[in-house]
Write an enzyme that holds these catalytic residues in place. Structure first.
Site, PDB file in Angstrom:
ATOM      1  N   PRO A 107       4.114  -5.495   7.771  1.00 15.19           N
ATOM      2  CA  PRO A 107       4.340  -4.285   8.578  1.00 15.19           C
ATOM      3  C   PRO A 107       4.527  -3.059   7.684  1.00 15.19           C
ATOM      4  CG  PRO A 107       5.728  -6.082   9.354  1.00 15.19           C
ATOM      5  CD  PRO A 107       5.074  -6.553   8.090  1.00 15.19           C
ATOM      6  N   VAL A 108       3.990  -1.938   8.149  1.00 15.80           N
ATOM      7  CA  VAL A 108       3.987  -0.711   7.332  1.00 15.80           C
ATOM      8  C   VAL A 108       5.231   0.134   7.618  1.00 15.80           C
ATOM      9  CG1 VAL A 108       2.722   1.454   6.984  1.00 15.80           C
ATOM     10  CG2 VAL A 108       1.479  -0.689   7.240  1.00 15.80           C
ATOM     11  N   GLY A 111      10.188  -1.086   5.342  1.00 14.59           N
ATOM     12  CA  GLY A 111      11.108  -1.509   4.288  1.00 14.59           C
ATOM     13  C   GLY A 111      10.732  -2.827   3.647  1.00 14.59           C
ATOM     14  N   LEU A 112       9.506  -3.283   3.883  1.00 14.81           N
ATOM     15  CA  LEU A 112       9.111  -4.583   3.325  1.00 14.81           C
ATOM     16  C   LEU A 112       8.220  -4.424   2.088  1.00 14.81           C
ATOM     17  CD1 LEU A 112       8.435  -6.573   6.628  1.00 14.81           C
ATOM     18  CD2 LEU A 112      10.532  -6.458   5.302  1.00 14.81           C
ATOM     19  N   GLY A 113       8.098  -3.215   1.616  1.00 15.23           N
ATOM     20  CA  GLY A 113       7.357  -2.987   0.373  1.00 15.23           C
ATOM     21  C   GLY A 113       5.859  -3.120   0.528  1.00 15.23           C
ATOM     22  N   SER A 114       5.337  -2.755   1.695  1.00 16.48           N
ATOM     23  CA  SER A 114       3.908  -2.944   1.945  1.00 16.48           C
ATOM     24  C   SER A 114       3.063  -2.100   0.984  1.00 16.48           C
ATOM     25  CB  SER A 114       3.588  -2.643   3.409  1.00 16.48           C
ATOM     26  OG  SER A 114       2.969  -1.413   3.557  1.00 16.48           O
ATOM     27  N   SER A 115       3.491  -0.879   0.730  1.00 21.56           N
ATOM     28  CA  SER A 115       2.698   0.001  -0.131  1.00 21.56           C
ATOM     29  C   SER A 115       2.607  -0.571  -1.556  1.00 21.56           C
ATOM     30  CB  SER A 115       3.325   1.396  -0.081  1.00 21.56           C
ATOM     31  OG  SER A 115       3.178   2.062  -1.281  1.00 21.56           O
ATOM     32  N   ALA A 116       3.748  -1.011  -2.093  1.00 16.32           N
ATOM     33  CA  ALA A 116       3.735  -1.568  -3.452  1.00 16.32           C
ATOM     34  C   ALA A 116       2.906  -2.851  -3.518  1.00 16.32           C
ATOM     35  CB  ALA A 116       5.156  -1.846  -3.917  1.00 16.32           C
ATOM     36  N   ASP A 158      10.287  -2.597  -5.576  1.00 16.19           N
ATOM     37  CA  ASP A 158       9.114  -3.054  -4.813  1.00 16.19           C
ATOM     38  C   ASP A 158       7.969  -3.523  -5.710  1.00 16.19           C
ATOM     39  OD1 ASP A 158      10.714  -2.202  -2.776  1.00 16.19           O
ATOM     40  OD2 ASP A 158       9.150  -1.151  -1.680  1.00 16.19           O
TER      41      ASP A 158
HETATM   42  O1  PMV Z   1      13.287   0.446   2.648  1.00 14.60           O
HETATM   43  P1  PMV Z   1      12.794   0.402   1.275  1.00 14.60           P
HETATM   44  O2  PMV Z   1      12.039  -0.804   0.950  1.00 14.60           O
HETATM   45  O3  PMV Z   1      12.081   1.677   0.890  1.00 14.60           O
HETATM   46  O4  PMV Z   1      14.069   0.259   0.313  1.00 14.60           O
HETATM   47  C1  PMV Z   1      14.854   1.299  -0.107  1.00 14.60           C
HETATM   48  C2  PMV Z   1      15.972   0.757  -0.946  1.00 14.60           C
HETATM   49  C3  PMV Z   1      16.990   1.820  -1.328  1.00 14.60           C
HETATM   50  O5  PMV Z   1      18.032   1.135  -2.021  1.00 14.60           O
HETATM   51  C4  PMV Z   1      17.565   2.480  -0.118  1.00 14.60           C
HETATM   52  C5  PMV Z   1      16.380   2.865  -2.244  1.00 14.60           C
HETATM   53  C6  PMV Z   1      15.949   2.401  -3.624  1.00 14.60           C
HETATM   54  O6  PMV Z   1      15.154   3.126  -4.250  1.00 14.60           O
HETATM   55  O7  PMV Z   1      16.423   1.365  -4.112  1.00 14.60           O
END
Ligand code: PMV
Length: 327
Positions: A107-108, A111-116, A158
């Site tokens: 999923p985009v 917060g699952l790091g899809s872009s990386a 990520d």
């Molecule tokens: O939601 P994500 O995967 O972009 O994670 C962000 C994690 C933070 O700790 C909030 C920021 C970071 O750069 O570590």
């Protein structure tokens, strides 16, 4: 036919946000992957297509042309992969065109790091196609540089997890360290469907940190202790303790203002259905939550998340970082 590479998505098990202030975090690769097929093209055109996002466009001599989807979105979404590819071609003095086909089940903007994961898979595929013999460290560095340009000052978690896989302990001062995890960590991930920006969430936390340092300092210490205790629990396959620690970690994240109604709703539903622990993962404010459960209750927890309006899927830790699927 080109070379196909894949790279995994990630979740932050413990320590998000506090990691920005020097505390440790635990990150794991999960069995959802981004795939990239790369082939050579006549001329010097870089052509990108994302099958799952229905977007396509190309770059030639600094000129961008969209082919599928809204021009602004196409440019924005392909910017990090374009940067990574250009960097590799420049470093290795390859003046060629490439066709890059992306397909991802991650999923985009959740917060699952899809872009990386996408950039890592593309980097590895280009590396294999052109036989550049880049090490995993080099693949990580290229991906990290591309992410930096697009996302400001990410911690690097990520690209690291997408490259190396497994479970990593991360701290700004000391970098990455693989962790021993005896368990494969049975999780249900619940996507709230609410898109959010990591940058905005991080800014929000910065204000609280700056305005109330004496209030926040003990929370930072607790966040650190959670991670230290979790390292032992992972080694001992102690899922119960991991669950308790996730709930405490969620309370801290709620306290610094990064949870929201959509997340709380799914977290409560998962706990009621028998999850050992549940928390948001990543930046919060929407995106995904994670629930840890004994294997026999996974289905129950997943159904509860669905009934509460989330999009659940089961996930497990994967030790497989970036890899070539077909060469
Ligand atoms: O939601 P994500 O995967 O972009 O994670 C962000 C994690 C933070 O700790 C909030 C920021 C970071 O750069 O570590």
């Amino acid at each position: 036919m080109g070379v196909v590479a894949s790279a995994p998505a990630k979740i932050i098990l413990f320590g998000e946000h506090f990691v920005v202030y020097g505390e440790p975090a635990i990150v794991l690769a999960i069995d959802k992957r981004a795939y990239a097929e790369v082939a050579c093209l006549e001329g010097k055109r870089l052509h990108f297509r994302s099958a799952n996002l229905n977007l396509a466009g190309s770059f030639e001599n600094g000129v961008f042309k969209e082919e599928q989807g809204d021009a602004k979105e196409v440019k924005l979404k392909f910017e990090p992969v374009k940067l990574a590819v250009e960097k590799i071609l420049k470093t290795y003095k390859k003046d060629i065109g490439l066709d890059v086909e992306i397909n991802s089940d991650i999923p985009v903007a959740a917060g699952l790091g899809s872009s990386a994961a996408v950039v890592t898979a593309v980097t590895a595929a280009v590396n294999a196609l052109l036989d550049l013999k880049m090490s995993k460290d080099e693949v990580f560095r290229v991906t990290y540089e591309a992410e930096k340009v697009v996302h400001g000052t990410p911690s690097g978690v990520d690209p690291a997890i997408s490259t190396f896989g497994g479970t990593l302990l991360f701290q700004i001062d000391t970098g990455f360290k693989p962790l021993e995890a005896k368990t494969d960590i049975p999780l249900v991930i619940g996507d709230t469907g609410v898109e959010r920006s990591t940058r905005i969430q991080v800014e929000k936390v910065r204000k609280i940190m700056n305005n109330y340092p004496r209030v926040i300092d003990p929370l930072k210490k607790t966040a650190r202790e959670i991670v230290l205790r979790a390292i032992d629990a992972l080694r001992e396959n102690d899922l119960e303790t991991l669950g308790v620690l996730m709930n405490i970690n969620q309370a801290l994240l709620y306290g610094i203002g990064v949870s929201d109604e959509s997340l709380e709703w799914l977290i409560n539903a998962a706990r009621k259905a028998g999850a050992l622990g549940a928390k948001l993962t990543g930046a919060g404010g929407g995106g995904c939550m994670i629930a840890l459960s004994n294997s026999e209750k996974l289905e129950q927890v997943s159904e509860a998340i669905l009934r509460a309006g989330g999009r659940p899927f089961k996930a497990r830790k994967t030790d497989e970082g970036v890899k070539i699927e077909r060469s």
